[in-house]
Design a protein around this motif. Structure first.
Motif, short mmCIF file in Angstrom:
data_model
loop_
_atom_site.label_atom_id
_atom_site.label_comp_id
_atom_site.label_asym_id
_atom_site.label_seq_id
_atom_site.Cartn_x
_atom_site.Cartn_y
_atom_site.Cartn_z
N ARG B 255 -16.49 18.72 5.87
CA ARG B 255 -15.13 19.09 6.30
C ARG B 255 -15.00 18.87 7.80
O ARG B 255 -15.45 19.70 8.60
CB ARG B 255 -14.85 20.56 5.97
CG ARG B 255 -13.47 21.00 6.44
CD ARG B 255 -13.14 22.48 6.27
NE ARG B 255 -11.95 22.75 7.06
CZ ARG B 255 -11.95 23.31 8.29
NH1 ARG B 255 -13.08 23.72 8.83
NH2 ARG B 255 -10.83 23.46 8.95
N PRO B 256 -14.40 17.75 8.22
CA PRO B 256 -14.24 17.48 9.65
C PRO B 256 -13.40 18.57 10.30
O PRO B 256 -12.42 19.04 9.73
CB PRO B 256 -13.51 16.13 9.69
CG PRO B 256 -13.79 15.51 8.35
CD PRO B 256 -13.88 16.65 7.38
N LEU B 257 -13.81 18.96 11.50
CA LEU B 257 -13.10 20.02 12.22
C LEU B 257 -11.90 19.46 12.96
O LEU B 257 -11.92 18.32 13.44
CB LEU B 257 -14.05 20.68 13.22
CG LEU B 257 -15.14 21.56 12.62
CD1 LEU B 257 -16.19 21.91 13.68
CD2 LEU B 257 -14.55 22.84 12.03
N GLU B 258 -10.85 20.28 13.08
CA GLU B 258 -9.71 19.91 13.92
C GLU B 258 -10.10 20.11 15.39
O GLU B 258 -10.98 20.92 15.70
CB GLU B 258 -8.51 20.79 13.57
CG GLU B 258 -8.05 20.59 12.13
CD GLU B 258 -6.83 21.45 11.78
OE1 GLU B 258 -6.30 22.14 12.69
OE2 GLU B 258 -6.43 21.41 10.61
N GLN B 259 -9.41 19.40 16.27
CA GLN B 259 -9.72 19.52 17.69
C GLN B 259 -9.56 20.96 18.19
O GLN B 259 -10.36 21.45 19.00
CB GLN B 259 -8.81 18.59 18.52
CG GLN B 259 -9.14 17.12 18.33
CD GLN B 259 -10.58 16.79 18.68
OE1 GLN B 259 -11.05 17.11 19.77
NE2 GLN B 259 -11.32 16.18 17.77
N ALA B 260 -8.55 21.64 17.68
CA ALA B 260 -8.30 23.02 18.12
C ALA B 260 -9.46 23.94 17.70
O ALA B 260 -9.80 24.89 18.40
CB ALA B 260 -6.99 23.54 17.54
N GLU B 261 -10.05 23.64 16.54
CA GLU B 261 -11.19 24.46 16.09
C GLU B 261 -12.39 24.24 17.01
O GLU B 261 -13.09 25.18 17.37
CB GLU B 261 -11.58 24.08 14.65
CG GLU B 261 -10.55 24.49 13.62
CD GLU B 261 -10.99 24.12 12.20
OE1 GLU B 261 -10.99 22.90 11.88
OE2 GLU B 261 -11.35 25.03 11.45
N ILE B 262 -12.62 22.97 17.35
CA ILE B 262 -13.74 22.66 18.24
C ILE B 262 -13.55 23.34 19.59
O ILE B 262 -14.46 23.99 20.12
CB ILE B 262 -13.89 21.13 18.41
CG1 ILE B 262 -14.22 20.49 17.05
CG2 ILE B 262 -14.97 20.80 19.44
CD1 ILE B 262 -14.19 18.97 17.05
N ALA B 263 -12.30 23.23 20.10
CA ALA B 263 -12.02 23.81 21.42
C ALA B 263 -12.20 25.32 21.41
O ALA B 263 -12.56 25.92 22.43
CB ALA B 263 -10.60 23.45 21.84
N ALA B 264 -11.99 25.95 20.27
CA ALA B 264 -12.05 27.41 20.19
C ALA B 264 -13.49 27.92 20.00
O ALA B 264 -13.72 29.14 20.08
CB ALA B 264 -11.16 27.91 19.04
N LEU B 265 -14.42 27.03 19.74
CA LEU B 265 -15.78 27.48 19.38
C LEU B 265 -16.42 28.44 20.39
O LEU B 265 -17.01 29.45 19.98
CB LEU B 265 -16.70 26.28 19.14
CG LEU B 265 -16.70 25.70 17.71
CD1 LEU B 265 -17.69 24.54 17.64
CD2 LEU B 265 -17.01 26.75 16.65
N PRO B 266 -16.31 28.17 21.70
CA PRO B 266 -16.96 29.10 22.63
C PRO B 266 -16.41 30.53 22.51
O PRO B 266 -17.18 31.49 22.52
CB PRO B 266 -16.64 28.49 24.01
CG PRO B 266 -16.46 27.02 23.74
CD PRO B 266 -15.78 26.96 22.40
N LEU B 267 -15.10 30.64 22.34
CA LEU B 267 -14.51 31.97 22.23
C LEU B 267 -14.89 32.62 20.89
O LEU B 267 -15.20 33.82 20.82
CB LEU B 267 -12.99 31.87 22.37
CG LEU B 267 -12.31 33.14 22.88
CD1 LEU B 267 -12.64 33.38 24.35
CD2 LEU B 267 -10.79 33.05 22.69
N LEU B 268 -14.88 31.82 19.83
CA LEU B 268 -15.23 32.35 18.51
C LEU B 268 -16.70 32.79 18.47
O LEU B 268 -17.03 33.83 17.89
CB LEU B 268 -14.97 31.30 17.43
CG LEU B 268 -13.50 30.90 17.21
CD1 LEU B 268 -13.40 29.72 16.23
CD2 LEU B 268 -12.68 32.08 16.69
N ALA B 269 -17.55 32.00 19.10
CA ALA B 269 -18.97 32.35 19.10
C ALA B 269 -19.22 33.62 19.91
O ALA B 269 -20.03 34.47 19.53
CB ALA B 269 -19.80 31.19 19.67
N ARG B 270 -18.46 33.74 21.01
CA ARG B 270 -18.57 34.94 21.83
C ARG B 270 -18.05 36.16 21.04
O ARG B 270 -18.67 37.23 21.04
CB ARG B 270 -17.74 34.72 23.09
CG ARG B 270 -17.85 35.80 24.13
CD ARG B 270 -17.10 35.32 25.38
NE ARG B 270 -16.81 36.39 26.32
CZ ARG B 270 -15.96 36.29 27.34
NH1 ARG B 270 -15.29 35.13 27.54
NH2 ARG B 270 -15.75 37.30 28.16
#
Lengths: 322, 322
Positions: B255-270
């Motif tokens: 399932r390829p990620l959307e750009q917005a999902e990739i950009a949000a990763l640091p905040l989501l991981a935190r």
């Protein structure tokens, strides 16, 4: 509850390469045995138990325990069979502990055994006593009458914390038992810990006896005395004569008791109650609350002791004397 | 380690009569799952797990959890399948607790996953996210951004006992995360607790995903963030970029990620690190020492938090942004 030592799939995979048991499919730590860590394994061939021996088991005793299981299994007793490695060895090592792979026995231990189960355990125990003849190794009982005094000395100073008066009460028992302990009864291999959680049933039949890590050479009738304590008392501390009668009849249907064994039962039962009371008392006083070990109430066995102390004839256990 | 509730063979035998699973051959309490009591059963037909739901699981959530497992299993995910009783019901009761019988999955969870395993778990997670589409029930995440504040308020007064300064440090994280939490990312069913002990492998293949008792509807990328925390850090607290890259590539191959999902990763991981830090901290401060529950060190996740706080680009996790 047990499982003290975690093992990785890499360690276990490497260990199993030493055996001809197929490929590892799963392993789960199981909450059985109070002294060792036990894993249930599924391989592509069968189910097994892997036991890691923790500090309470002496490594030098393992050839006796594992050899006994093999001897008994070869002589018709349903018990786990230690699996030999390709190099013939049965004691392995994993996570810096000695370990053995044994066959898995189906069956359930009974939380509430009925008289018919007591009869079956009597039969199975007698069968085990007969099958134990001819086993070439020997191991003295490390928890028999001569060993109780040193254990008691460690617990004695704090015994009255458990119940006021317990110290003098146990002193009297110990003196009487040391004085009167029988010497000339038939001996052989006994299990020495044949509690309900060590006997599996399928339906009303015994499907297996497990946990031979207290097995030793001692008076055969002492094993019976332990079973009377472990199987024939109710939760309220009362002795169930129907269960006792069934257990003793079951035993005698396979190995008839000598008159001297029957006559010694009250003293043996009292001694066995003292032995389990002492180890429970010691654990009760020394193991921290909340540790990952079941601490069993020593008072349960103080009450057994009191019961046996007032027995005047073996017939009160459900067995006649001529 | 679990197994809080003992069950008798009589209770269990009576329960199994409600199911078409053959005759009970054995059952063992297993040391898996930290919230519930789990038994491994062998019957004449197959192996099963019986789970007794202890206090932390809401009975009203069981139709969601069990229905989800059934939905996922029917849509190609290797996960346990709840067994229906003869009357169609899947939630039973034993020992005064709700309980469910589920199929047993072979496989081992990895104590030391390698990058190739991270790739596989990424693939399996993406497959689960796709398979979760079309499941008709919904359950909000009970431990997402809005729930952290009330949990934190309970732990906050004693947070500095764990490490001086932790209180103000976490306050700042909480403010930043509440302020910036993403709203418009793709949502669906997430596992929400996809740690290594919940993923079984046979060889290098994922053989099963278990323990859906935190599953809920939330941001799909939040599940990825939790996996980065759970799978891609070393014991010394360092982030393993090779593992992270493998996990993210594995996910995107399904399932390829959307750009917005990739950009949000640091905040989501935190955020995910904060979520696990908070529950660990709460348990650390409230569960008595020695209780039969594993208390995990909250500082492990404080260190994750600090790592994610200083990330300037998702490429530091191993994924490029266009």
């Amino acid at each position: 509850m047990a499982v003290y030592t975690d093992i990785t799939e890499l360690e276990l995979g490497a260990l199993l390469k030493e055996y001809d048991v197929g490929d590892l499919l799963s392993y789960k730590g199981i909450a059985e045995g109070s002294e060792n860590s036990n894993y249930m394994l599924h391989t592509s061939k069968a189910a097994f138990i892997l036991t890691l021996y923790e500090r309470r088991v002496e490594r030098s005793d393992l050839p006796f325990f594992l050899g006994l299981m093999e001897h008994l299994a070869q002589n018709g007793v349903n018990c786990p069979l230690p699996v030999h490695r390709r190099d013939g060895v049965v004691v392995s090592e994993i996570a810096e502990r000695p370990a053995a792979l044994i066959t898995f026995l189906e069956g359930m231990w009974l939380r509430k055994p009925a008289p018919r189960h007591c009869r079956e355990v009597g039969k199975a125990m007698a069968g085990m006593h007969l099958a134990g003849q001819g086993f070439e190794l020997t191991r003295p009982n490390a928890l028999t009458v001569g060993d109780w005094r040193p254990l008691w000395e460690k617990a004695k100073p704090r015994a009255d914390e458990v119940e006021p008066g317990l110290m003098s009460e146990v002193e009297a028992d110990l003196a009487a038992l040391t004085e009167g302990w029988p010497q000339d009864l038939p001996t052989g291999i006994i299990h020495a810990d044949l509690f309900p959680d060590n006997v599996f049933f399928l339906g009303d039949e015994v499907s297996g006896i497990i946990d031979f890590y207290f097995a030793c050479n001692d008076l055969l009738a002492y094993d019976i005395a332990t079973c009377l304590n472990a199987w024939c008392f109710e939760a309220d501390g009362s002795y169930n004569l129907t269960k006792g009668t069934a257990l003793l009849e079951g035993y005698q249907s396979v190995r008839p008791l000598e008159q001297a064994e029957i006559a010694a039962l009250p003293l043996l039962a009292r001694g066995s109650a003292l032995r389990f009371m002492l180890t429970r008392l010691y654990d009760w006083l020394t193991i921290p609350d909340g540790a990952l070990v079941n601490k069993r109430d020593p008072m349960e066995y103080v009450r057994r002791l009191r019961f046996h102390r007032q027995i005047s004839s073996p017939s009160e256990y459900g067995i006649g004397i001529k």
